[in-house]
Design a protein around this motif. Structure first.
Motif, PDB file in Angstrom:
ATOM      1  N   LEU A 232      13.688   6.409  -2.850  1.00  0.00           N
ATOM      2  CA  LEU A 232      13.733   6.736  -1.426  1.00  0.00           C
ATOM      3  C   LEU A 232      12.400   6.565  -0.701  1.00  0.00           C
ATOM      4  O   LEU A 232      12.338   5.864   0.294  1.00  0.00           O
ATOM      5  N   PRO A 233      11.294   7.132  -1.167  1.00  0.00           N
ATOM      6  CA  PRO A 233      10.055   6.926  -0.403  1.00  0.00           C
ATOM      7  C   PRO A 233       9.475   5.528  -0.551  1.00  0.00           C
ATOM      8  O   PRO A 233       8.938   4.981   0.400  1.00  0.00           O
ATOM      9  N   ARG A 234       9.581   4.937  -1.741  1.00  0.00           N
ATOM     10  CA  ARG A 234       8.907   3.653  -1.968  1.00  0.00           C
ATOM     11  C   ARG A 234       9.550   2.525  -1.175  1.00  0.00           C
ATOM     12  O   ARG A 234       8.869   1.608  -0.723  1.00  0.00           O
ATOM     13  N   GLN A 235      10.861   2.548  -0.968  1.00  0.00           N
ATOM     14  CA  GLN A 235      11.547   1.468  -0.268  1.00  0.00           C
ATOM     15  C   GLN A 235      11.022   1.266   1.141  1.00  0.00           C
ATOM     16  O   GLN A 235      11.025   0.161   1.655  1.00  0.00           O
ATOM     17  N   TRP A 236      10.593   2.349   1.761  1.00  0.00           N
ATOM     18  CA  TRP A 236      10.271   2.291   3.178  1.00  0.00           C
ATOM     19  C   TRP A 236       8.947   1.607   3.471  1.00  0.00           C
ATOM     20  O   TRP A 236       8.612   1.351   4.626  1.00  0.00           O
ATOM     21  N   GLY A 237       8.184   1.285   2.439  1.00  0.00           N
ATOM     22  CA  GLY A 237       6.962   0.532   2.674  1.00  0.00           C
ATOM     23  C   GLY A 237       7.243  -0.837   3.271  1.00  0.00           C
ATOM     24  O   GLY A 237       6.479  -1.335   4.109  1.00  0.00           O
TER      25      GLY A 237
ATOM     26  N   TRP B 122       9.202  -9.442  -6.506  1.00  0.00           N
ATOM     27  CA  TRP B 122       9.014  -9.148  -7.931  1.00  0.00           C
ATOM     28  C   TRP B 122       7.724  -8.353  -8.139  1.00  0.00           C
ATOM     29  O   TRP B 122       7.721  -7.324  -8.836  1.00  0.00           O
ATOM     30  N   ALA B 123       6.622  -8.813  -7.538  1.00  0.00           N
ATOM     31  CA  ALA B 123       5.337  -8.130  -7.703  1.00  0.00           C
ATOM     32  C   ALA B 123       5.389  -6.719  -7.137  1.00  0.00           C
ATOM     33  O   ALA B 123       4.801  -5.788  -7.705  1.00  0.00           O
ATOM     34  N   TRP B 124       6.101  -6.543  -6.029  1.00  0.00           N
ATOM     35  CA  TRP B 124       6.223  -5.235  -5.379  1.00  0.00           C
ATOM     36  C   TRP B 124       6.900  -4.224  -6.310  1.00  0.00           C
ATOM     37  O   TRP B 124       6.625  -3.032  -6.267  1.00  0.00           O
ATOM     38  N   HIS B 125       7.794  -4.702  -7.193  1.00  0.00           N
ATOM     39  CA  HIS B 125       8.500  -3.827  -8.130  1.00  0.00           C
ATOM     40  C   HIS B 125       7.705  -3.529  -9.401  1.00  0.00           C
ATOM     41  O   HIS B 125       8.112  -2.663 -10.181  1.00  0.00           O
ATOM     42  N   LEU B 126       6.626  -4.229  -9.643  1.00  0.00           N
ATOM     43  CA  LEU B 126       5.944  -4.158 -10.937  1.00  0.00           C
ATOM     44  C   LEU B 126       5.601  -2.747 -11.418  1.00  0.00           C
ATOM     45  O   LEU B 126       5.772  -2.444 -12.607  1.00  0.00           O
TER      46      LEU B 126
ATOM     47  N   GLY C   7       0.813  -1.215   0.000  1.00  0.00           N
ATOM     48  CA  GLY C   7       0.000   0.000   0.000  1.00  0.00           C
ATOM     49  C   GLY C   7       0.844   1.262   0.000  1.00  0.00           C
ATOM     50  O   GLY C   7       0.610   2.188  -0.792  1.00  0.00           O
ATOM     51  N   TRP C   8       1.840   1.321   0.885  1.00  0.00           N
ATOM     52  CA  TRP C   8       2.728   2.485   0.955  1.00  0.00           C
ATOM     53  C   TRP C   8       3.482   2.664  -0.355  1.00  0.00           C
ATOM     54  O   TRP C   8       3.503   3.758  -0.943  1.00  0.00           O
ATOM     55  N   THR C   9       4.106   1.586  -0.825  1.00  0.00           N
ATOM     56  CA  THR C   9       4.958   1.678  -2.009  1.00  0.00           C
ATOM     57  C   THR C   9       4.160   2.000  -3.259  1.00  0.00           C
ATOM     58  O   THR C   9       4.531   2.891  -4.037  1.00  0.00           O
ATOM     59  N   TRP C  10       3.074   1.306  -3.477  1.00  0.00           N
ATOM     60  CA  TRP C  10       2.300   1.532  -4.696  1.00  0.00           C
ATOM     61  C   TRP C  10       1.599   2.882  -4.687  1.00  0.00           C
ATOM     62  O   TRP C  10       1.337   3.442  -5.754  1.00  0.00           O
TER      63      TRP C  10
ATOM     64  N   LEU D  81      11.736 -10.952 -18.385  1.00  0.00           N
ATOM     65  CA  LEU D  81      12.157 -12.312 -18.064  1.00  0.00           C
ATOM     66  C   LEU D  81      13.477 -12.300 -17.304  1.00  0.00           C
ATOM     67  O   LEU D  81      13.636 -13.017 -16.304  1.00  0.00           O
ATOM     68  N   ARG D  82      14.414 -11.482 -17.773  1.00  0.00           N
ATOM     69  CA  ARG D  82      15.711 -11.378 -17.099  1.00  0.00           C
ATOM     70  C   ARG D  82      15.533 -10.896 -15.661  1.00  0.00           C
ATOM     71  O   ARG D  82      16.155 -11.442 -14.746  1.00  0.00           O
ATOM     72  N   TYR D  83      14.679  -9.905 -15.475  1.00  0.00           N
ATOM     73  CA  TYR D  83      14.462  -9.376 -14.139  1.00  0.00           C
ATOM     74  C   TYR D  83      13.778 -10.405 -13.242  1.00  0.00           C
ATOM     75  O   TYR D  83      14.104 -10.528 -12.055  1.00  0.00           O
ATOM     76  N   THR D  84      12.837 -11.149 -13.795  1.00  0.00           N
ATOM     77  CA  THR D  84      12.134 -12.171 -13.028  1.00  0.00           C
ATOM     78  C   THR D  84      13.087 -13.251 -12.542  1.00  0.00           C
ATOM     79  O   THR D  84      13.072 -13.637 -11.365  1.00  0.00           O
ATOM     80  N   VAL D  85      13.930 -13.735 -13.455  1.00  0.00           N
ATOM     81  CA  VAL D  85      14.898 -14.772 -13.098  1.00  0.00           C
ATOM     82  C   VAL D  85      15.864 -14.253 -12.038  1.00  0.00           C
ATOM     83  O   VAL D  85      16.196 -14.946 -11.071  1.00  0.00           O
ATOM     84  N   PHE D  86      16.298 -13.011 -12.206  1.00  0.00           N
ATOM     85  CA  PHE D  86      17.233 -12.412 -11.250  1.00  0.00           C
ATOM     86  C   PHE D  86      16.611 -12.264  -9.865  1.00  0.00           C
ATOM     87  O   PHE D  86      17.189 -12.698  -8.858  1.00  0.00           O
TER      88      PHE D  86
END
Length: 270
Positions: free
Chosen positions: A40-45, A159-163, A18-21, A180-185
């Motif tokens: 900076l702000p999104r990480q803190w969720g 992964w979903a949090w970064h979408l 909720g905070w991040t999105w 795909l590369r990001y998902t695997v990573f």
């Protein structure tokens, strides 16, 4: 899983996402992706979600924070935290230069600035996420599933949090191969991170360094070799090496990914 544990996990997910999105929606709506530091702000969720969930439990918040920030660890753990991402991110430029290409030391900044970036990233940017992902969520999932399964589940949520970043952030490209590369990573790195936090007996400080080192990227530059220009090289090597570590740990230690006595000591502490 008990009703109380389910409630804690729900609180964590709702607050973290909720905070991040919400921040992502603000940046997307005002077109700030290219001009302001979106991280900076999104990480803190994530840490806020973990803190809210712990406060809703019977666990002392101070005791929990003291445990995940324990710093008196074997120095080798901090060294591993630095060397693993440094090695993985620099294998790709080496392979790009093989076969007659050029390889050079090409850091993104001077050494003092690199050190400053890593420390800042560990303490207030990407590394601070580890309070939630591996400091809170990983051990609670391990109460029900194996270390490797917990790492994968955390990776999927990570992964979903970064979408939302794929909607406009300049470092995220909404195309099949980059996604795909990001998902695997992300899922591979999450599984390795999950094993590593058990090796530190729950302390996330080395892991925060590992996270920051992963965000730093390569300090070498390679071109002109057989692998130069390959679109699959970042996927197979850059992302795939995390899965190679997972494979080795599983082959050696099984689904616990760490020696049994290490995991038993971790469970006793919890």
């Amino acid at each position: 899983m008990s009703e109380r544990a389910t409630k804690q996990l729900a609180i964590f997910v709702l607050v973290a996402f909720g905070w991040t999105w919400t921040w992502d929606a603000v940046y997307y709506g005002f077109g700030w992706w290219e001009t302001l530091p979106t991280t900076l702000p999104r990480q803190w969720g994530v840490p806020l979600g973990a803190i809210a969930a712990v406060r809703a439990s019977d666990t002392s918040l101070r005791a929990w924070l003291s445990g995940i920030f324990a710093w008196r660890l074997h120095p080798g753990l901090y060294l591993v935290a630095i060397l693993v991402p440094l090695t993985i991110t620099n294998v790709r430029p080496v392979l790009r230069a093989l076969g007659g290409g050029n390889l050079s030391y090409s850091p993104p900044a001077s050494l003092p600035l690199i050190v400053l970036f890593v420390l800042a990233n560990a303490l207030i940017l990407g590394g601070i996420e580890e309070i939630g992902w591996r400091g809170f969520l990983q051990p609670r999932l391990q109460e029900r599933v194996s270390v490797v399964t917990a790492g994968i589940v955390v990776g999927v949520l990570w992964w979903a949090w970064h979408l939302p970043l794929f909607l406009g952030h300049r470092n995220f490209v909404l195309e099949p191969v980059p996604v795909l590369r990001y998902t695997v990573f992300v899922i591979g790195a999450s599984t390795v991170f999950g094993a590593f936090v058990n090796g530190t007996n729950g302390s996330i400080l080395p892991l925060m360094l590992m996270h920051a080192g992963t965000n730093l990227g390569p300090v070498l530059s390679g071109s002109g070799g057989m692998g130069s220009g390959s679109t699959m090289l970042p996927l197979v090597v850059g992302s795939g090496l995390w899965w190679l570590i997972v494979l080795v740990l599983v082959l050696v230690y099984g689904r616990s990914m760490v020696p049994n006595e290490t995991l038993d000591r971790r469970k006793t502490r919890l």
